[in-house]
Design an enzyme around this catalytic site. Structure first.
Site, PDB file in Angstrom:
ATOM      1  N   GLU A 198       0.833  -1.007  -0.705  1.00 24.85           N
ATOM      2  CA  GLU A 198      -0.106   0.128  -0.172  1.00 24.85           C
ATOM      3  C   GLU A 198       0.899   1.033  -0.060  1.00 24.85           C
ATOM      4  O   GLU A 198       0.833   2.762   0.986  1.00 24.85           O
ATOM      5  CB  GLU A 198      -0.847   0.210   0.994  1.00 24.85           C
ATOM      6  CG  GLU A 198      -1.926  -0.921   0.746  1.00 24.85           C
ATOM      7  CD  GLU A 198      -3.007  -1.098   2.572  1.00 24.85           C
ATOM      8  OE1 GLU A 198      -2.823  -0.297   3.507  1.00 24.85           O
ATOM      9  OE2 GLU A 198      -4.311  -1.126   1.840  1.00 24.85           O
ATOM     10  N   GLU A 225      -6.780  -7.848  -0.804  1.00 25.28           N
ATOM     11  CA  GLU A 225      -7.919  -7.100   0.665  1.00 25.28           C
ATOM     12  C   GLU A 225      -9.061  -7.098   0.120  1.00 25.28           C
ATOM     13  O   GLU A 225      -9.526  -5.962  -0.174  1.00 25.28           O
ATOM     14  CB  GLU A 225      -6.727  -5.934   1.010  1.00 25.28           C
ATOM     15  CG  GLU A 225      -5.794  -6.529   1.392  1.00 25.28           C
ATOM     16  CD  GLU A 225      -4.521  -5.638   2.264  1.00 25.28           C
ATOM     17  OE1 GLU A 225      -5.585  -5.063   3.183  1.00 25.28           O
ATOM     18  OE2 GLU A 225      -3.536  -6.062   2.761  1.00 25.28           O
TER      19      GLU A 225
END
Length: 694
Positions: free
Chosen positions: A166, A235
């Site tokens: 991320e 995710e």
């Protein structure tokens, strides 16, 4: 002469071709390709250090039973180096042991090496010392996996790798230096030649051949940065993490399943649930701002390793449905369904709010019927006779029939009849609760030691606690150490300490760090009823407002001896240690909710929906001992708070009592005749039951 950029591009393409020629794991625009076959891969995150090795086989098997193909995990290390260049991979950090257990179960592994992995843990930065350590660590992990033969091309289970985590959003703030770091990390990873594809999540500029992927509550909007890459959701957030002082978040499974189904419908081929088992932040591993010791995440397998129903079972049935369609889903790109020579239908998944039905017709007028009721009429004009109907489709749970009557003025009517999607819950569901019965500890000696030197003196260990003099215990004493001895409770149920009488501090049992407790920090926020309809965010379905964010603290049974276990507590605020107790985590109530005519995985092909059944099952060999609620009709509410609706069959309780009491599992047909007749003809009815297992 070719430019440097052109030469670099050629080098990348050559590397891609060489990798594809030798690897058994590749990818194309539709999917990850495993041994020559495109696959829709269903994955779940299980972080091995957030449980104990004794739990790993059961967690992995439950993931497999839930319909998963892949176990995803970060690579963790506990932060201390026995000597320069060495890392700790023993006990809960035994990565190789965990991956080999996944292989034994017949599942694949997605290894997210990081080394910055977020997961509400703090590391990661863009500077030269960190990059040097990052490269050393990443190389260490890759070489460890190769030496153990754990990549798929070696006969192992690892089919995907991830570098960083991320980092993309940081590029928005830090600009070119951050982009240069991301590019460096990508190229460093590629040079390690893992033989499986690399991914970078939330990294829109991930260079070829690395696949950029999506993280979030929903990802049906996402497309990779190149058309030759598959659409992957690394995710799919099953809820959100628990924090001290804030309410506990929950995500309804109806919404989660909807998000996954819509992603697959839009062309996605890899979905990973974050988390599938969240586990526990033992010791001082809880990172981030006020992250709690529990990392439960409202996951399909709860913190203690028990199935969370209806979430686990609902997703299992969704996975079965997806797998039935796998060959078609990875083969092409269907967008529009033809309804005849002059009509076509475009269908959209929806959640809660009513789905939208769109019908385009070359006729002059169109009547739309849903389940026999006229839903809408549309007509064209002289100048533009072709038409499009768009309107809400009010569906009921189960099978729905949509009929369209297309009219061409001056010509015979042309009727089209077709069946559409299924709305509602995918089969029987159950819910596990927490048995709050207290099991008092046998305290052999309460004592305390004031000050902050206690941890340096190892007061939490048996030897350290014996090296100092302890006084008599005092209640409400801040900065105090307490110790006690207790025997392990009988049985095999998971255990937890009820710390509701304490303020804030740390817990150790037999020298093992249970973690930080903070029940004195009450949750402030908005809690109330939870409606799965509409878009979800982490503030939508919350509990524990005005109460402790975390009251119970997981105690692995493998850390206990039969007798003489040492419990040590450091209390910062001041609390009442005599109120601490050990509780067993068991199944309380189980629930099921099934509509009449609801198809199942067994009867959907035959359309034999009148044989819909509602099922109940207790775990751990327990039996159904009571029926707390039962209704065939139009019941309201959710598990734990059901109530009768305007339509209710009065024999509902009797039918479930007769068929289920004393049984470990039972089933009841959801048809009016079973319940003594139809309590409200013409209405779609449901059978809802809440039972007690003991």
């Amino acid at each position: 002469m070719a430019s440097a950029a052109a030469l670099a591009a050629v080098a990348v393409m050559v590397a891609m071709l060489a990798a594809e020629a030798s690897a058994t794991i590749t990818y194309d625009r539709k999917a990850v390709v495993v041994n020559g076959q495109r696959r829709i891969l269903l994955s779940g995150s299980i972080h091995y250090p957030r449980s104990v090795p004794e739990m790993w086989p059961d967690l992995i098997q439950k993931a497999k039973d839930g319909g998963l193909d892949v176990v995803q995990t970060y690579v963790f290390w506990n932060g201390h180096e026995p000597s320069p260049g060495q890392y700790y991979f023993e006990g809960r950090y035994d990565l190789v042991r965990f991956i080999k257990l996944v292989k034994q179960a017949g599942l694949y592994v997605h290894l997210r090496i990081g080394p910055y992995v977020c997961a509400e843990w703090n590391f990661g930065t863009d500077n030269e010392p960190f990059k040097a350590e990052m490269q050393k660590f990443t190389t260490k992990i890759v070489n460890m996996m190769k030496s153990e033969g754990l990549f798929e091309w070696q006969g192992g289970p690892i089919i995907l790798s991830q570098i960083e985590n991320e980092f993309g959003p940081l590029e928005w703030d830090q600009g070119e230096p951050a982009k240069a770091y991301a590019s460096w990390a990508a190229n460093m990873a590629l040079a390690l030649n893992t033989g499986v594809p690399w991914v970078m999540c939330k990294e829109d500029d991930a260079p070829d051949p690395i696949i950029n992927t999506c993280n979030g509550f929903y990802c049906d909007w996402f497309s990779p940065n190149k058309p030759h890459k598959p659409t992957m959701w690394t995710e799919a957030w099953t809820a959100w993490y628990t924090g001290f002082g804030i309410p506990v978040p929950h995500r309804p499974v109806e919404d989660l399943a909807y998000g996954v189904a819509k992603f697959i419908q839009k062309g996605g081929s890899f979905v990973n649930y974050y988390m599938y088992h969240g586990g526990t932040n033992f010791g001082r591993t809880a990172g981030g701002p006020f992250i709690a010791t529990s990392y439960d995440y409202d996951a399909p397998i709860d913190e203690y390793g028990l199935l969370r129903e209806p979430k686990w079972g609902h997703l299992r049935d969704l996975h079965k449905a997806i797998k039935l369609c796998e060959p078609a889903l990875v083969a092409g790109d269907p967008i529009v369904t033809s309804l005849g020579n002059a009509q076509q239908d475009e269908q959209f998944l929806s959640n809660g709010k009513n789905p939208t039905l769109t019908v385009m017709s070359a006729g002059h007028a169109l009547h739309v019927f849903i389940n026999g009721q006229l839903t809408g009429t549309v007509y064209g004009s002289v100048d533009n006779p072709k038409l499009t109907y768009t309107g809400d489709a009010k569906l009921w749970a189960g099978s729905n029939t949509i009929s369209c009557l297309s009219i061409s003025v001056g010509l015979p009517n042309v009727g089209e009849h077709f069946e559409t999607w299924n709305a509602g819950i995918l089969g029987p569901v159950t819910l596990h609760g927490l048995n709050e019965g207290r099991r008092d500890l046998t305290w052999q000696k309460w004592t305390y030691q004031v000050g902050l030197k206690g941890e340096a003196l190892s007061l939490h260990s048996l030897s350290g606690s014996s090296s100092v003099e302890w006084g008599e215990p005092m209640q409400k004493q801040p900065l105090a150490w307490y110790k006690a001895f207790f025997n392990a409770p009988d049985g095999d149920e998971p255990l937890a300490l009820d710390m509701s009488s304490m303020g804030k501090g740390q817990i150790w049992i037999n020298g093992q760090g249970i973690g930080r407790y903070w029940p004195g920090y009450k949750a402030f926020g908005t809690c109330g009823s939870c409606d799965y309809r509409g878009e979800y965010d982490d503030k939508k379905c919350q509990t524990n407002c005005g109460d402790s964010s975390q009251r119970w603290y997981h105690v692995p049974r493998s850390w206990l001896n039969p007798t003489g276990n040492l419990l040590v507590i450091f209390e910062e605020w001041g609390g009442d240690p005599t109120g601490i107790s050990m509780v067993k985590r068991t199944t309380g109530s189980i629930c099921a909710d099934v509509s009449e005519w609801q198809p199942s995985m067994k009867n959907w092909r035959t359309k034999d929906y009148e044989k819909a059944k509602i099922h109940l099952q207790c775990d751990h060999g327990r039996k159904i001992t009571d029926i707390k609620f039962a209704s065939f009709g139009t019941p309201e509410g959710s598990c734990g708070s059901y109530s009768e609706g305007g339509c209710h069959a009065h024999k509902s309780y009797d039918i479930f009592w007769k068929n289920c009491i004393g049984q470990e599992r039972c089933g009841v047909s959801v048809v009016p005749d079973v319940f003594g007749g139809d309590p409200c003809p013409g209405k779609m009815k449901r059978a809802v039951v809440e039972a007690v297992c003991s």
